[in-house]
Design a protein around this motif. Structure first.
Motif, short mmCIF file in Angstrom:
data_model
loop_
_atom_site.label_atom_id
_atom_site.label_comp_id
_atom_site.label_asym_id
_atom_site.label_seq_id
_atom_site.Cartn_x
_atom_site.Cartn_y
_atom_site.Cartn_z
N ILE A 1 12.56 10.05 -2.21
CA ILE A 1 11.15 9.88 -2.59
C ILE A 1 11.04 9.08 -3.87
O ILE A 1 10.23 8.16 -3.99
N ASP A 2 11.86 9.43 -4.85
CA ASP A 2 11.82 8.74 -6.14
C ASP A 2 12.14 7.26 -5.97
O ASP A 2 11.54 6.40 -6.62
N TYR A 3 13.07 6.96 -5.07
CA TYR A 3 13.45 5.57 -4.80
C TYR A 3 12.31 4.81 -4.12
O TYR A 3 11.98 3.68 -4.48
N VAL A 4 11.69 5.45 -3.13
CA VAL A 4 10.63 4.79 -2.35
C VAL A 4 9.39 4.50 -3.20
O VAL A 4 8.79 3.44 -3.12
N TYR A 5 9.03 5.46 -4.05
CA TYR A 5 7.76 5.35 -4.76
C TYR A 5 7.86 4.76 -6.16
O TYR A 5 6.85 4.67 -6.86
N GLU A 6 9.04 4.33 -6.57
CA GLU A 6 9.19 3.76 -7.91
C GLU A 6 8.28 2.55 -8.14
O GLU A 6 7.64 2.45 -9.18
N PRO A 7 8.16 1.61 -7.18
CA PRO A 7 7.25 0.47 -7.41
C PRO A 7 5.81 0.92 -7.63
O PRO A 7 5.09 0.35 -8.44
N SER A 8 5.36 1.94 -6.89
CA SER A 8 3.97 2.41 -7.04
C SER A 8 3.76 3.01 -8.42
O SER A 8 2.68 2.93 -8.99
N ASN B 1 16.07 1.62 13.47
CA ASN B 1 16.73 0.32 13.59
C ASN B 1 15.97 -0.68 12.72
O ASN B 1 15.28 -1.57 13.20
N LYS B 2 16.11 -0.50 11.38
CA LYS B 2 15.41 -1.36 10.44
C LYS B 2 16.38 -1.82 9.35
O LYS B 2 17.44 -1.23 9.15
N GLU B 3 15.97 -2.88 8.63
CA GLU B 3 16.84 -3.45 7.60
C GLU B 3 16.76 -2.67 6.29
O GLU B 3 15.84 -1.90 6.06
N ASN B 4 17.76 -2.94 5.43
CA ASN B 4 17.83 -2.37 4.09
C ASN B 4 17.83 -0.84 4.11
O ASN B 4 17.10 -0.19 3.36
N MET C 1 0.84 -1.20 0.00
CA MET C 1 0.00 0.00 0.00
C MET C 1 0.88 1.25 0.00
O MET C 1 1.82 1.37 0.77
N VAL C 2 0.58 2.19 -0.88
CA VAL C 2 1.37 3.42 -0.99
C VAL C 2 0.99 4.38 0.13
O VAL C 2 -0.19 4.64 0.36
N GLN C 3 2.00 4.87 0.85
CA GLN C 3 1.75 5.83 1.93
C GLN C 3 2.01 7.25 1.42
O GLN C 3 2.95 7.49 0.67
N GLN C 4 1.14 8.17 1.84
CA GLN C 4 1.32 9.56 1.45
C GLN C 4 2.48 10.18 2.22
O GLN C 4 2.76 9.81 3.36
N TYR D 1 16.47 8.97 4.99
CA TYR D 1 16.64 7.52 5.05
C TYR D 1 15.47 6.79 4.39
O TYR D 1 14.33 7.25 4.43
N THR D 2 15.78 5.63 3.82
CA THR D 2 14.73 4.74 3.33
C THR D 2 15.01 3.35 3.89
O THR D 2 16.17 2.97 4.12
N TYR D 3 13.93 2.59 4.09
CA TYR D 3 14.05 1.24 4.63
C TYR D 3 13.13 0.29 3.86
O TYR D 3 12.10 0.70 3.33
N GLY D 4 13.53 -0.98 3.80
CA GLY D 4 12.71 -1.98 3.14
C GLY D 4 13.10 -2.18 1.69
O GLY D 4 13.83 -1.38 1.10
N GLU D 5 12.58 -3.27 1.11
CA GLU D 5 12.86 -3.59 -0.29
C GLU D 5 11.57 -3.59 -1.12
O GLU D 5 11.40 -2.79 -2.03
N THR D 6 10.64 -4.48 -0.79
CA THR D 6 9.39 -4.54 -1.54
C THR D 6 8.50 -3.35 -1.18
O THR D 6 8.08 -2.59 -2.04
N GLU D 7 8.22 -3.21 0.10
CA GLU D 7 7.47 -2.05 0.60
C GLU D 7 8.47 -1.12 1.29
O GLU D 7 8.92 -1.39 2.39
N LYS D 8 8.79 -0.04 0.63
CA LYS D 8 9.81 0.88 1.15
C LYS D 8 9.19 1.98 1.99
O LYS D 8 8.03 2.34 1.82
N GLU D 9 10.00 2.52 2.87
CA GLU D 9 9.55 3.54 3.80
C GLU D 9 10.55 4.70 3.81
O GLU D 9 11.76 4.49 3.85
N LEU D 10 10.04 5.92 3.77
CA LEU D 10 10.87 7.12 3.87
C LEU D 10 10.87 7.59 5.32
O LEU D 10 9.85 7.55 6.00
#
Length: 362
Positions: free
Chosen positions: A262-269, A248-251, A1-4, A233-242
């Motif tokens: 932002i561009d990196y996080v929202y590319e899958p969406s 203390n999270k992976e990736n 799910m894409v977060q605003q 910072y960004t975290y996660g691979e499939t579902e990324k978070e800004l």
């Protein structure tokens, strides 16, 4: 799910966009898919970027992007309106009023000042406002309890909260809520995840009904420290978070520019939006094809009905023709001889198929 994107994340985005885009000119505008737009800018030589693309996905995010996007051959009517007014328009400044999730692009276009507004809440919207604060046109017509967004009306901002950078001791009360954190959020514009992080860093409990005097001062100070953040910072691979804070999270990935994060996080969406757009296009083509087939079947059906009605209404005449043809056959006349007689009345016979064909206009 894409977060605003959160309000305070937009604050840093606004700072970067002002640095990169001010004094640039709009080159081209495209609608890439449903609620997805691209604005190409020619930037000044001082910035050193050349051509820059602003990508807007309503209502989730907007950012600078270097993605190579396929643009439609035919622009939508909304995009054609934007191009009509904003072609080669110069960007004067970008504002984020009261730290709300609204962006105002102050433009100089066609000899006057105009505002291009991106509302990044609810379903999202894009509006063009003239120098008299009138709505020239809008992506969506919307009616709210306290405002209406429609062509020709005055543009009215939605009710806003106090910017978190103006927070004071007086804002630390329940305000009719069960916890002091909820009370602060009812009056202050600040994403809950960041306020909770700040409260916990002081040793206080976000679910408390009050904070100590010392904690209140620390919280105010830490909120204002968010102005000077320069790592994202960004975290996660499939579902990324800004995030504006180190977690203390992976990736984990670090970015100097929030637009890149932002561009990196929202590319899958974006890819998902692109697929949805293709599916929608195929659905429309299939619908058009089925509609055409239905129309053809309806015409064929109507013609069959008309033919049946003709035979019914002229049953005696048809019976007479059949009896007459049979009498000619009994006399030993050939098919050619019979057709020589019948063709005067726009009829012919096929003895092999045992058919009499009558040409009629229905």
């Amino acid at each position: 799910m894409v977060q605003q994107l959160a309000d305070i994340e937009y604050f840093h985005l606004c700072k970067e966009l002002n640095h990169t885009l001010v004094n640039s000119r709009i080159n081209k505008i495209y609608q890439i898919g449903e609620n997805l737009f691209k604005f190409n800018f020619n930037t000044s030589s001082e910035v050193g970027e050349g051509k820059v693309s602003l990508l807007i996905s309503l209502p989730d995010y907007l950012t600078l992007s270097k993605r190579v996007l396929t643009t439609p051959e035919k622009p939508s009517s909304f995009v054609m309106n934007l191009r009509k007014y904003l072609d080669n328009a110069r960007l004067i400044s970008i504002e984020q009023p009261s730290l709300e999730i609204i962006f105002i692009f102050n433009m100089y276009a066609q000899g006057s000042e105009m505002k291009l507004i991106f509302e990044m809440f609810s379903k999202g919207n894009i509006l063009l406002i003239d120098s008299n604060n009138k709505i020239v046109f809008t992506y969506r017509k919307e009616i709210w309890k306290d405002r209406e967004v429609k062509r020709g009306l005055d543009y009215v901002f939605p009710p806003s909260k106090k910017s978190c950078f103006n927070i004071s001791k007086e804002d630390f009360n329940l305000n009719g809520k069960n916890t002091i954190m909820a009370g602060i959020l009812s009056k202050i514009s600040l994403a809950p995840k960041y306020l909770e992080y700040i409260i916990l860093s002081t040793g206080e409990n976000p679910k408390s009904e009050s904070f100590s005097e010392d904690s209140i001062h620390k919280i105010i100070s830490k909120v204002n420290e968010f102005k000077e953040i320069n790592l994202f910072y960004t975290y996660g691979e499939t579902e990324k978070e800004l995030s504006l804070i180190k977690l203390n999270k992976e990736n984990e990935k670090q970015f100097d520019k929030i637009t890149e994060a932002i561009d990196y996080v929202y590319e899958p969406s974006f890819q998902e939006n692109k697929v949805k757009s293709k599916i929608k296009d195929k659905s429309i083509k299939l619908e058009e094809h089925l509609s055409k087939q239905l129309d053809e079947h309806k015409i064929e059906h109507d013609n069959t009905i008309k033919k049946a009605e003709f035979i019914y209404e002229n049953y005696n005449k048809v019976e007479y023709v059949l009896n007459y043809v049979n009498s000619l056959i009994e006399k030993g006349m050939s098919e050619k001889e019979i057709n020589n007689i019948l063709e005067k009345n726009k009829m012919n016979v096929d003895l092999k198929e045992k058919k009499v064909k009558i040409k009629v206009v229905i």
